[in-house]
Design an enzyme around this catalytic site. Structure first.
Site, mmCIF file in Angstrom:
data_model
loop_
_atom_site.group_PDB
_atom_site.id
_atom_site.type_symbol
_atom_site.label_atom_id
_atom_site.label_comp_id
_atom_site.label_asym_id
_atom_site.label_seq_id
_atom_site.Cartn_x
_atom_site.Cartn_y
_atom_site.Cartn_z
ATOM 1 N N GLY A 194 -14.776 -87.243 -11.481
ATOM 2 C CA GLY A 194 -15.504 -86.138 -11.106
ATOM 3 C C GLY A 194 -14.682 -84.587 -11.297
ATOM 4 O O GLY A 194 -13.489 -84.815 -11.021
ATOM 5 N N THR A 195 -15.532 -83.801 -11.293
ATOM 6 C CA THR A 195 -14.729 -82.351 -11.619
ATOM 7 C C THR A 195 -14.868 -81.336 -10.795
ATOM 8 O O THR A 195 -14.311 -81.418 -9.302
ATOM 9 C CB THR A 195 -15.345 -81.865 -13.135
ATOM 10 O OG1 THR A 195 -16.593 -81.947 -13.275
ATOM 11 C CG2 THR A 195 -14.499 -82.786 -13.814
ATOM 12 N N THR A 196 -15.964 -80.244 -10.602
ATOM 13 C CA THR A 196 -15.362 -79.008 -9.743
ATOM 14 C C THR A 196 -16.305 -79.132 -8.622
ATOM 15 O O THR A 196 -17.805 -79.386 -8.909
ATOM 16 C CB THR A 196 -15.649 -77.897 -10.801
ATOM 17 O OG1 THR A 196 -14.852 -78.016 -11.848
ATOM 18 C CG2 THR A 196 -15.217 -76.628 -9.965
ATOM 19 N N LYS A 251 -21.779 -85.451 -6.337
ATOM 20 C CA LYS A 251 -20.319 -85.348 -5.770
ATOM 21 C C LYS A 251 -20.380 -84.551 -4.518
ATOM 22 O O LYS A 251 -19.364 -84.470 -3.949
ATOM 23 C CB LYS A 251 -19.703 -84.532 -6.870
ATOM 24 C CG LYS A 251 -19.278 -85.493 -8.137
ATOM 25 C CD LYS A 251 -18.619 -84.604 -8.992
ATOM 26 C CE LYS A 251 -19.015 -83.785 -9.753
ATOM 27 N NZ LYS A 251 -18.268 -83.135 -11.088
ATOM 28 N N ALA A 262 -14.395 -80.172 -18.718
ATOM 29 C CA ALA A 262 -14.853 -81.213 -17.871
ATOM 30 C C ALA A 262 -15.784 -81.295 -17.072
ATOM 31 O O ALA A 262 -16.473 -81.885 -16.337
ATOM 32 C CB ALA A 262 -13.515 -81.941 -17.331
#
Lengths: 271, 230
Positions: free
Chosen positions: A43-45, A76, A218
């Site tokens: 998972g990213t930001t 997320k 990403a």
């Protein structure tokens, strides 16, 4: 029949109970050689920012597996109890499981003790769970959550960031974690003011995610064709509230319309 | 060598049952009533800190009478069982029936084993269904027997006159204030004289179908109880 261990005097911590009763179910129990695991979802930001009377957390919707997009609409940002939420960055599988454990941990304490943990108590529990994952982090499966809560005693929104060793530091204004966090933080730094309204804070957060997506492969930007927009959560004295998708879409559409003329977004005054 | 006194198993069980029953009858009663939007628990409990009514899981509530340390022990075990199960499988896989079974077996084992004294407790386990017809309420006694109850139920203290009052006055589809009022009046009929139970010594909680959260259990604060009864 209730297991004997359940009837013994013990702590109010669900994680401790699980460690005694079913240690194999703890997200941190696996010690297999992870090495250079291929095919792990990341998972990213995540960004979070406080405003008078609450705190906003927003996350993009992209999960990556190396150079491949694993999922376009991953969630997320998770509510962890009525007044707190967690945004996850890092290895998705472990992060989601850790969040689930943290949710049960808070609820379990609340039911056993008949009262809610303090905001600092919650943050410390999360730090302990992250620290427990250190072995996995050394093997490349790190989890770095961002914790946001509304503190009922202080009457303010609070943000806590962690590193993989469980070091906890509180951020007063805004923070970001994940692969695009450098760009998101830079963006928020120029956009954030401490007197913004809820909607303005959400706009700043979505702007920051847009900037992160602009420069980090990403991180996913708003997906206009599929109508997938960042997930936004707000916590105020009234509790946790996920922003309806239509409202987030409206904010994102506004931002995109403005970026058609100024692709780099709003500019801050020089002095 | 002297022979130990022979006690027949019937006598032994009867003595243990009498012991438990006496302990339970010393306290005040707890009632559960089905109302339009869910299930309401009403207990006569002057303490604000030591609860007789508690949340076990999303749709499962718990009420108890008898010795505090014993039912508190069972309550915590129930919360642990439910949380471990919900974490291992899914929140929907935690059911009132499984919990009632676990309690029944635990109480039954303690009652019939020679070593421990029997628990002086009675429990309600109530699970909120999608509609009133799906609601489940279980009454568990000190010896581990389980009864499935419908509409209303009462336990602890002197139950017969309270039950008679409920039988004569309960009707389905009450609203919440009416259900609390009914339970309060019923709890007042626990002797030859009718008492008026003061609202501040009532502990009230609901499993409310209309709550948007997953967790349907909610305590009703004193002020709201007083409002409902006025």
């Amino acid at each position: 029949m209730l297991p004997e261990a359940f009837r013994s005097v013990g702590s109010s911590s669900f994680a401790d109970l699980l460690a005694q009763h079913a240690p194999e179910q703890l997200p941190t129990s696996r010690t297999a050689e992870a090495g250079a695991l291929a095919g792990v979802t990341h998972g990213t930001t995540i960004v979070a920012a406080t405003f008078p009377g609450g705190v906003v957390m927003a996350g993009d919707r992209r999960a990556t597996m190396g150079n491949v997009i694993a999922q376009r609409d991953i969630q997320k940002v998770f509510p962890t109890d009525e007044y707190s939420c967690v945004g996850i960055a890092g290895t998705a599988g472990i992060a989601v499981e850790m969040t689930r454990l943290f949710q049960v941990e808070l609820e379990h304490y609340e039911k056993i003790e008949g009262m809610v943990l303090s905001t600092d108590g919650k943050a410390n529990r999360l730090a302990a769970l992250i620290r427990g994952n250190l072995g996995m982090a050394m093997q490349g499966l790190a989890v770095v959550p961002l914790f946001a809560a509304y503190d009922l005693h202080l009457g303010v929104g609070r943000i806590f960031a962690f590193d993989v060793t469980g070091n906890k530091n509180e951020e007063r204004a805004f923070h970001s974690v994940g692969s695009g966090s450098l760009f998101a933080r830079g963006s928020l730094k120029k956009l954030y003011r401490d007197d913004l309204t809820e909607r303005e804070t959400v706009t700043a957060a979505v702007q920051a995610l847009y900037d992160a997506a602009d420069d980090d492969t990403a991180t996913g930007g708003p997906d206009l064709a599929r109508r997938i927009f960042p997930m936004v959560a707000v916590i105020t004295a009234d509790g946790f509230r996920a922003w309806p998708e239509a409202d987030t879409a409206a904010v994102a559409d506004e931002i995109i319309a403005a970026r058609l003329h100024a692709p780099d977004g709003p500019s801050a005054p020089l002095i | 060598m002297t022979q130990p006194f022979y006690v027949s198993p019937e006598q032994l069980m009867k003595d243990r049952a009498d012991f438990a029953r006496k302990g339970i009858a010393r306290g005040r009663s707890v009632a559960v009533v089905q109302y339009r939007d869910g299930i309401v628990f009403v207990a006569e409990n002057p303490s604000r800190a030591l609860h007789k009514i508690s949340e076990i899981y999303d749709r499962i509530g718990f009420a108890a009478v008898g010795r505090y340390n014993e039912f508190e022990n069972l309550r915590i075990a129930g919360v642990r069982l439910a949380d471990v199960r919900g974490y291992s499988y899914d929140r929907r896989d935690v059911t009132g029936r499984a919990l009632a079974n676990a309690y029944a077996q635990t109480l039954g084992t303690i009652f019939s084993s020679g070593g421990e004294k029997p628990y002086e407790v009675e429990l309600f386990v109530a699970e909120l269904g999608e509609s009133a017809a799906d609601d489940q309420m279980y009454r568990l006694t000190y010896d581990g027997s389980v009864a499935d109850v419908q509409g209303w139920a009462v336990m602890g203290g002197t139950t017969e006159p309270v039950e008679t009052w409920f039988e004569q006055h309960y009707e389905a589809d009450l609203d919440l204030p009416a259900a609390i009022g009914l339970a309060r009046t019923a709890l007042g009929h626990d002797g030859t004289d009718t008492r008026e139970v003061p609202p501040e010594s009532l502990e009230v909680a609901v499993l409310d179908r209309t709550r948007t959260q997953l967790r349907k259990f909610k305590r009703i604060p004193d002020a709201a109880v007083a409002d409902a009864l006025s």
